[in-house]
Motif scaffolding. Sequence first.
Motif, PDB file in Angstrom:
ATOM      1  N   GLU A 250      47.795  36.617  14.133  1.00 19.14           N
ATOM      2  CA  GLU A 250      46.355  36.902  14.192  1.00 19.14           C
ATOM      3  C   GLU A 250      46.072  38.152  15.031  1.00 19.14           C
ATOM      4  OE1 GLU A 250      44.103  34.784  12.191  1.00 19.14           O
ATOM      5  OE2 GLU A 250      46.212  34.807  11.624  1.00 19.14           O
ATOM      6  N   ILE A 251      46.854  38.348  16.085  1.00 21.65           N
ATOM      7  CA  ILE A 251      46.669  39.535  16.926  1.00 21.65           C
ATOM      8  C   ILE A 251      47.017  40.801  16.158  1.00 21.65           C
ATOM      9  CG2 ILE A 251      47.552  40.754  18.957  1.00 21.65           C
ATOM     10  CD1 ILE A 251      47.899  38.003  20.285  1.00 21.65           C
ATOM     11  N   LYS A 252      48.087  40.735  15.369  1.00 22.47           N
ATOM     12  CA  LYS A 252      48.577  41.926  14.664  1.00 22.47           C
ATOM     13  C   LYS A 252      47.868  42.183  13.340  1.00 22.47           C
ATOM     14  CE  LYS A 252      51.852  42.893  17.656  1.00 22.47           C
ATOM     15  NZ  LYS A 252      51.810  44.154  18.455  1.00 22.47           N
ATOM     16  N   SER A 253      47.288  41.151  12.737  1.00 22.32           N
ATOM     17  CA  SER A 253      46.719  41.282  11.392  1.00 22.32           C
ATOM     18  C   SER A 253      45.497  42.196  11.377  1.00 22.32           C
ATOM     19  CB  SER A 253      46.330  39.910  10.846  1.00 22.32           C
ATOM     20  OG  SER A 253      45.693  40.032   9.601  1.00 22.32           O
ATOM     21  N   ARG A 254      45.395  43.031  10.357  1.00 23.32           N
ATOM     22  CA  ARG A 254      44.201  43.866  10.189  1.00 23.32           C
ATOM     23  C   ARG A 254      43.003  43.026   9.740  1.00 23.32           C
ATOM     24  NH1 ARG A 254      45.147  48.885   6.454  1.00 23.32           N
ATOM     25  NH2 ARG A 254      42.989  49.204   7.151  1.00 23.32           N
ATOM     26  N   HIS A 255      43.264  41.938   9.050  1.00 20.68           N
ATOM     27  CA  HIS A 255      42.194  41.068   8.566  1.00 20.68           C
ATOM     28  C   HIS A 255      42.544  39.614   8.898  1.00 20.68           C
ATOM     29  CE1 HIS A 255      40.769  44.590   6.439  1.00 20.68           C
ATOM     30  NE2 HIS A 255      41.967  44.720   5.908  1.00 20.68           N
ATOM     31  N   PRO A 256      42.473  39.254  10.193  1.00 18.88           N
ATOM     32  CA  PRO A 256      42.917  37.924  10.617  1.00 18.88           C
ATOM     33  C   PRO A 256      42.025  36.803  10.098  1.00 18.88           C
ATOM     34  CG  PRO A 256      41.791  39.031  12.412  1.00 18.88           C
ATOM     35  CD  PRO A 256      41.942  40.040  11.312  1.00 18.88           C
ATOM     36  N   MET A 257      42.633  35.658   9.870  1.00 18.22           N
ATOM     37  CA  MET A 257      41.892  34.465   9.485  1.00 18.22           C
ATOM     38  C   MET A 257      40.948  34.047  10.618  1.00 18.22           C
ATOM     39  SD  MET A 257      43.580  31.017   7.963  1.00 18.22           S
ATOM     40  CE  MET A 257      44.585  30.732   9.406  1.00 18.22           C
ATOM     41  N   ILE A 258      41.430  34.152  11.848  1.00 16.58           N
ATOM     42  CA  ILE A 258      40.602  33.911  13.030  1.00 16.58           C
ATOM     43  C   ILE A 258      40.526  35.201  13.831  1.00 16.58           C
ATOM     44  CG2 ILE A 258      40.299  32.603  15.146  1.00 16.58           C
ATOM     45  CD1 ILE A 258      41.917  30.386  14.011  1.00 16.58           C
ATOM     46  N   PRO A 259      39.407  35.910  13.777  1.00 19.44           N
ATOM     47  CA  PRO A 259      39.263  37.082  14.653  1.00 19.44           C
ATOM     48  C   PRO A 259      39.248  36.613  16.111  1.00 19.44           C
ATOM     49  CG  PRO A 259      37.619  37.086  12.889  1.00 19.44           C
ATOM     50  CD  PRO A 259      38.237  35.731  12.903  1.00 19.44           C
ATOM     51  N   LEU A 260      40.347  36.829  16.828  1.00 18.37           N
ATOM     52  CA  LEU A 260      40.498  36.244  18.155  1.00 18.37           C
ATOM     53  C   LEU A 260      39.472  36.764  19.154  1.00 18.37           C
ATOM     54  CD1 LEU A 260      44.385  36.078  18.518  1.00 18.37           C
ATOM     55  CD2 LEU A 260      42.802  34.255  17.891  1.00 18.37           C
ATOM     56  N   TYR A 261      38.894  37.954  18.864  1.00 16.13           N
ATOM     57  CA  TYR A 261      37.919  38.454  19.830  1.00 16.13           C
ATOM     58  C   TYR A 261      36.629  37.631  19.808  1.00 16.13           C
ATOM     59  CZ  TYR A 261      35.065  40.903  16.294  1.00 16.13           C
ATOM     60  OH  TYR A 261      34.250  41.219  15.241  1.00 16.13           O
ATOM     61  N   LEU A 262      36.456  36.758  18.804  1.00 11.81           N
ATOM     62  CA  LEU A 262      35.316  35.840  18.840  1.00 11.81           C
ATOM     63  C   LEU A 262      35.335  34.995  20.112  1.00 11.81           C
ATOM     64  CD1 LEU A 262      35.177  34.454  15.172  1.00 11.81           C
ATOM     65  CD2 LEU A 262      33.675  36.172  16.198  1.00 11.81           C
ATOM     66  N   PHE A 263      36.551  34.692  20.589  1.00 13.20           N
ATOM     67  CA  PHE A 263      36.686  33.824  21.756  1.00 13.20           C
ATOM     68  C   PHE A 263      36.418  34.555  23.073  1.00 13.20           C
ATOM     69  CE2 PHE A 263      38.978  31.653  18.420  1.00 13.20           C
ATOM     70  CZ  PHE A 263      38.608  30.325  18.614  1.00 13.20           C
ATOM     71  N   THR A 264      36.126  35.857  23.003  1.00 10.58           N
ATOM     72  CA  THR A 264      35.705  36.545  24.226  1.00 10.58           C
ATOM     73  C   THR A 264      34.296  36.150  24.612  1.00 10.58           C
ATOM     74  OG1 THR A 264      34.902  38.478  22.991  1.00 10.58           O
ATOM     75  CG2 THR A 264      37.210  38.505  23.718  1.00 10.58           C
ATOM     76  N   ASN A 265      33.562  35.568  23.675  1.00  5.33           N
ATOM     77  CA  ASN A 265      32.238  35.035  23.985  1.00  5.33           C
ATOM     78  C   ASN A 265      32.406  33.644  24.593  1.00  5.33           C
ATOM     79  OD1 ASN A 265      29.783  33.312  23.253  1.00  5.33           O
ATOM     80  ND2 ASN A 265      29.028  35.390  22.858  1.00  5.33           N
ATOM     81  N   LEU A 266      31.963  33.470  25.834  1.00  4.35           N
ATOM     82  CA  LEU A 266      32.172  32.206  26.530  1.00  4.35           C
ATOM     83  C   LEU A 266      31.508  31.039  25.820  1.00  4.35           C
ATOM     84  CD1 LEU A 266      31.829  33.172  30.314  1.00  4.35           C
ATOM     85  CD2 LEU A 266      33.912  32.717  29.006  1.00  4.35           C
ATOM     86  N   THR A 267      30.329  31.274  25.248  1.00  3.19           N
ATOM     87  CA  THR A 267      29.640  30.189  24.555  1.00  3.19           C
ATOM     88  C   THR A 267      30.441  29.726  23.343  1.00  3.19           C
ATOM     89  OG1 THR A 267      27.450  30.886  25.291  1.00  3.19           O
ATOM     90  CG2 THR A 267      27.547  29.545  23.303  1.00  3.19           C
ATOM     91  N   PHE A 268      30.963  30.673  22.563  1.00  3.41           N
ATOM     92  CA  PHE A 268      31.771  30.320  21.402  1.00  3.41           C
ATOM     93  C   PHE A 268      33.034  29.568  21.830  1.00  3.41           C
ATOM     94  CE2 PHE A 268      34.968  31.164  18.140  1.00  3.41           C
ATOM     95  CZ  PHE A 268      34.278  30.836  16.983  1.00  3.41           C
ATOM     96  N   SER A 269      33.714  30.069  22.847  1.00  6.29           N
ATOM     97  CA  SER A 269      34.934  29.412  23.330  1.00  6.29           C
ATOM     98  C   SER A 269      34.626  28.025  23.886  1.00  6.29           C
ATOM     99  CB  SER A 269      35.607  30.257  24.412  1.00  6.29           C
ATOM    100  OG  SER A 269      36.070  31.479  23.880  1.00  6.29           O
ATOM    101  N   GLY A 270      33.586  27.933  24.711  1.00  3.19           N
ATOM    102  CA  GLY A 270      33.233  26.651  25.316  1.00  3.19           C
ATOM    103  C   GLY A 270      32.809  25.618  24.290  1.00  3.19           C
ATOM    104  N   ALA A 271      32.042  26.056  23.280  1.00  2.00           N
ATOM    105  CA  ALA A 271      31.602  25.123  22.246  1.00  2.00           C
ATOM    106  C   ALA A 271      32.783  24.576  21.457  1.00  2.00           C
ATOM    107  CB  ALA A 271      30.615  25.811  21.305  1.00  2.00           C
ATOM    108  N   ASN A 272      33.784  25.398  21.221  1.00  2.00           N
ATOM    109  CA  ASN A 272      34.952  24.926  20.476  1.00  2.00           C
ATOM    110  C   ASN A 272      35.848  24.033  21.331  1.00  2.00           C
ATOM    111  OD1 ASN A 272      35.127  26.033  17.600  1.00  2.00           O
ATOM    112  ND2 ASN A 272      34.479  27.837  18.750  1.00  2.00           N
ATOM    113  N   LEU A 273      35.955  24.315  22.623  1.00  2.00           N
ATOM    114  CA  LEU A 273      36.677  23.404  23.507  1.00  2.00           C
ATOM    115  C   LEU A 273      35.974  22.055  23.586  1.00  2.00           C
ATOM    116  CD1 LEU A 273      37.653  25.803  26.440  1.00  2.00           C
ATOM    117  CD2 LEU A 273      39.245  24.570  24.945  1.00  2.00           C
TER     118      LEU A 273
END
Length: 518
Positions: A250-273
């Motif tokens: 996912e880190i290396k992919s140009r078109h990742p299934m999960i754009p990992l930078y979404l998790f830089t948003n604390l609300t998005f990360s916290g809601a998924n945890l």
Amino acid sequence: MATVSLGSSAGKWIMVSAILASAMAFIDGTALNVVLPSLQKSLNATGADLFWLLNAYLLMLASLILIGGALGDKLGRKKIFMVGIFVFIVGSAACGLAPTVTLLIVFRVIQGIGGALMIPGSLSLISSSINENERGKAIGTWSAATTVVTMGGPILGGALADAGLWRFIFFINIPIGIVALLILWWYVKEIKDDSSNLSLDFPGAITIALGLALITFGFLRIPAIGFNNWQIYCSFGSGILLLVAFIFIEIKSRHPMIPLYLFTNLTFSGANLLTFFLYAGRLGAGMLFLSLNLVQVQGYSQLQSGLTFLPFTVLMITIARHAGSLADKYGPRILLIAGPAIAGAGLLLLSFIKQTAGPSAYFTTFFPCIIVFGLGMSFTVAPLTAAVMGSVSDHFSGTASGVNNAISRIANVFAYAIFGALAVLFFSVELQGHVKNLSISGSQKQAIIAQAADLGNAKVPADVTTENKAVIEKFYHEGFISAYSTIMKISATLGFLGALMATVFIRNTPQRRLKPVA
């Protein structure tokens, strides 16, 4: 992208199609928990077969739902939604006709593929089509409506199981799916992001599917062969390596299934945890083990077991929609702290219930606990979804829905596998303590303990004397209740951890509403 009002004709048809499809996906899951005793008897299924039956569907759903959301964003949300519904209908029909438990497990895989394409489409259509200031209310309406149908699943499943018609929990999906397809075909316009690149992350999808499958296999094999076995080491080790490889892909992919930078948003990360902990606790104990306890130990019929969840349904109907509106007005944070904590308290209260007098004692035993549990979930579901969807731009609505749904399904997979293994372990330990002083042979003691693998369906071995039979049946009941109680306490802890995640991470005003990288 043009949006519509929730009260408009287009908005209503979008809501109806999303509700029907979501209900179709969820109803047989909740109903299946209730009919497991009948299914187990009808198909001569072992306890391990039951957990594979549950996880075959969830595993495919968890592994592929991310691709389903991305496909909707890239190829058209309506198109992928309809394909998913069609595949799910085919899988449901095959499940209803399956003559053996092995074929039923295989056909549940087909259902899971359909669900992976279908489930993200429901929320994605709502999020990308309904006006932004009404989305919380729309999601609350969706949550309440799907919960009515979904939580009606145990009642329907119980009635069908008691009548010997458990297969109809699969057949009922066929007319619901056809109606949803017709509505989408006639009344809903196609919605897609024309700027999306059509590349899909198939290496990521394959890697996470195999990783989750191997870890699940390991947990489900522990009750049969123990932890200290090469199969367990290999499956866990390979599964973990594949999940680590997935992150690098996912880190290396140009078109990742999960754009990992979404998790830089604390609300998005916290809601998924929060989603992971709460849904692991809710599904791991709140549905499966409570249903098994009621039917196989407490003496409830399967219909009576289904009806025990009716207060939960009523609370979701009356509260979930308003909780979504409150999240729109005041922000989701306080609701996402209080809701999981209350749900955890409900699970904790359920853990203290021992052997009861059966359905006649329901209102003084299980009922108050289910009320508390239902209140917590009612305060949580709509604000949690709104927090996830509100932290990303419309461009990523399908992906965000897919990620959150994947997290909840991964939580369910691990809950069934891990709690299933733990329940057998706890049950076995209890039985060992009970039977060690019985005047029976060592082989009989081993046969009695081996029945722990079937949990509440444990049966006294045929060569046990009539005098000892009643004693051993009592041991089975007491041992299962003890294991159930421990599982419920673990599940309650997960609910409290969900509340902690909301406290630490969720913000009423997102740090930034994430948009696609140029």
